[in-house]
Motif scaffolding. Structure first.
Motif, PDB file in Angstrom:
ATOM      1  N   ALA A   1      28.135 -25.495   6.997  1.00 20.84           N
ATOM      2  CA  ALA A   1      27.352 -24.942   5.884  1.00 20.84           C
ATOM      3  C   ALA A   1      27.878 -25.453   4.548  1.00 20.84           C
ATOM      4  N   LEU A   2      29.202 -25.524   4.408  1.00 20.73           N
ATOM      5  CA  LEU A   2      29.796 -26.064   3.184  1.00 20.73           C
ATOM      6  C   LEU A   2      29.444 -27.539   3.008  1.00 20.73           C
ATOM      7  N   SER A   3      29.493 -28.293   4.089  1.00 24.07           N
ATOM      8  CA  SER A   3      29.136 -29.714   4.031  1.00 24.07           C
ATOM      9  C   SER A   3      27.680 -29.892   3.626  1.00 24.07           C
ATOM     10  N   ALA A   4      26.803 -29.094   4.227  1.00 25.38           N
ATOM     11  CA  ALA A   4      25.370 -29.194   3.923  1.00 25.38           C
ATOM     12  C   ALA A   4      25.087 -28.822   2.473  1.00 25.38           C
ATOM     13  N   ALA A   5      25.922 -27.941   1.910  1.00 20.25           N
ATOM     14  CA  ALA A   5      25.735 -27.495   0.527  1.00 20.25           C
ATOM     15  C   ALA A   5      26.439 -28.409  -0.477  1.00 20.25           C
ATOM     16  N   SER A   6      26.884 -29.572   0.001  1.00 22.24           N
ATOM     17  CA  SER A   6      27.554 -30.564  -0.856  1.00 22.24           C
ATOM     18  C   SER A   6      28.818 -30.010  -1.497  1.00 22.24           C
ATOM     19  N   ARG A   7      29.617 -29.339  -0.671  1.00 23.43           N
ATOM     20  CA  ARG A   7      30.924 -28.829  -1.111  1.00 23.43           C
ATOM     21  C   ARG A   7      31.991 -29.401  -0.181  1.00 23.43           C
ATOM     22  N   PRO A   8      32.175 -30.747  -0.234  1.00 25.72           N
ATOM     23  CA  PRO A   8      33.014 -31.434   0.752  1.00 25.72           C
ATOM     24  C   PRO A   8      34.489 -31.036   0.730  1.00 25.72           C
ATOM     25  N   GLU A   9      35.042 -30.774  -0.451  1.00 24.46           N
ATOM     26  CA  GLU A   9      36.461 -30.413  -0.509  1.00 24.46           C
ATOM     27  C   GLU A   9      36.706 -29.090   0.206  1.00 24.46           C
ATOM     28  N   GLU A  10      35.842 -28.111  -0.060  1.00 17.05           N
ATOM     29  CA  GLU A  10      35.976 -26.810   0.614  1.00 17.05           C
ATOM     30  C   GLU A  10      35.727 -26.949   2.117  1.00 17.05           C
TER      31      GLU A  10
ATOM     32  N   TRP B   1      36.320 -32.780  13.243  1.00 13.72           N
ATOM     33  CA  TRP B   1      37.648 -33.271  12.881  1.00 13.72           C
ATOM     34  C   TRP B   1      37.740 -34.796  13.040  1.00 13.72           C
ATOM     35  N   GLU B   2      37.269 -35.291  14.183  1.00  9.73           N
ATOM     36  CA  GLU B   2      37.299 -36.731  14.426  1.00  9.73           C
ATOM     37  C   GLU B   2      36.470 -37.477  13.385  1.00  9.73           C
ATOM     38  N   ALA B   3      35.329 -36.930  13.033  1.00  7.20           N
ATOM     39  CA  ALA B   3      34.464 -37.570  12.028  1.00  7.20           C
ATOM     40  C   ALA B   3      35.165 -37.602  10.674  1.00  7.20           C
ATOM     41  N   SER B   4      35.878 -36.527  10.352  1.00  4.63           N
ATOM     42  CA  SER B   4      36.573 -36.489   9.059  1.00  4.63           C
ATOM     43  C   SER B   4      37.722 -37.499   9.033  1.00  4.63           C
ATOM     44  N   ARG B   5      38.395 -37.680  10.174  1.00  4.29           N
ATOM     45  CA  ARG B   5      39.489 -38.650  10.248  1.00  4.29           C
ATOM     46  C   ARG B   5      38.939 -40.074  10.134  1.00  4.29           C
TER      47      ARG B   5
END
Length: 245
Positions: free
Chosen positions: A187-196, A238-242
């Protein structure tokens, strides 16, 4: 150990106890990714409890059997089983289990792609579970996933944040904690809040690792991480973020 307990109940003539153990085996099997074992135990429990007229046990087992089947793509049977459980608990006035069943039905509809029905059941589950924080948190997380799939990003984030706040207040919840954590990240990613989202993902991954450390290395650990949908979801995120780091 649970299988042995079920056998001892049967040997002692306590079929009611054996039925309850079958439901426990089914739920535990799902929690560690042993879905075939869970399905067998739940079908066995439903059959035995049905012969004794233990409708509460049957309805409870139908929720979890429906969830196993929905996760395996057997949508029609899954939805029919869970709907029967919803109707049973609603007729009894058992709001706790009705909320659990409706949340599960929302997930089943989401997995089929029936977002309208998923949203309706998820919303109803949240309403019914109002005074039951663990069930409400799980229901909110599922609803957040549905709303995000519908493109209702702001609403999805609001539900995911509320679910996360309930989890934090509780410390932990027995069912659905992985869903609460994964729903917040997405939900945070979809809302363009990548750091959170990255902070939430790191927390989710640490939580999952701490649980996986209790599981035997090899095939059991692999099942735990990859055959439990929300665990696999956290792993994939997690893998995608790495990979993107």
């Amino acid at each position: 150990h649970m299988e042995e307990a079920a056998e001892r109940f049967e040997e002692a003539g306590d079929i009611r106890g054996a039925c309850a153990q079958c439901a426990n085996i089914g739920w535990t099997g799902m929690e560690v990714g042993e879905n075939r074992r869970a399905e067998r135990a739940l079908r066995d429990g439903i059959a035995k409890a049905g012969t004794l007229g233990l409708s509460h046990v049957v309805a409870n087992a139908r929720i979890y059997l429906g969830l196993v089947l929905a996760r395996q793509g057997a949508h029609a049977e899954a939805e029919a089983l869970i709907t029967e459980a919803v109707n049973n608990f609603q007729a009894r006035g058992n709001q706790r289990m009705e909320a659990v069943a409706r949340r599960t039905l929302a997930e089943a509809y989401l997995r089929r792609g029936n977002l309208e029905r998923a949203a309706a059941e998820g919303t109803r589950a949240v309403e019914i579970a109002g005074g039951m924080p663990p069930i409400k948190a799980y229901s909110l997380a599922t609803l957040a996933d549905v709303l995000r799939a519908q493109g209702r990003t702001a609403e999805a984030l609001a539900r995911a944040l509320e679910a996360s706040a309930l989890l934090e207040a509780q410390g932990q919840i027995v069912q659905g904690e992985a869903n609460v954590r994964a729903a917040l990240v997405e939900a945070l990613s979809a809302a363009s809040r990548p750091e959170e989202a990255l902070v939430a993902l790191a927390s989710a991954r640490a939580w999952l690792d701490s649980r996986a450390d209790r599981v035997t290395e090899g095939a059991p650990r692999e099942r735990f991480l990859h055959d439990v949908p929300d665990h696999a979801r956290i792993e994939a995120l997690w893998e995608a973020s790495r990979a993107g780091a």
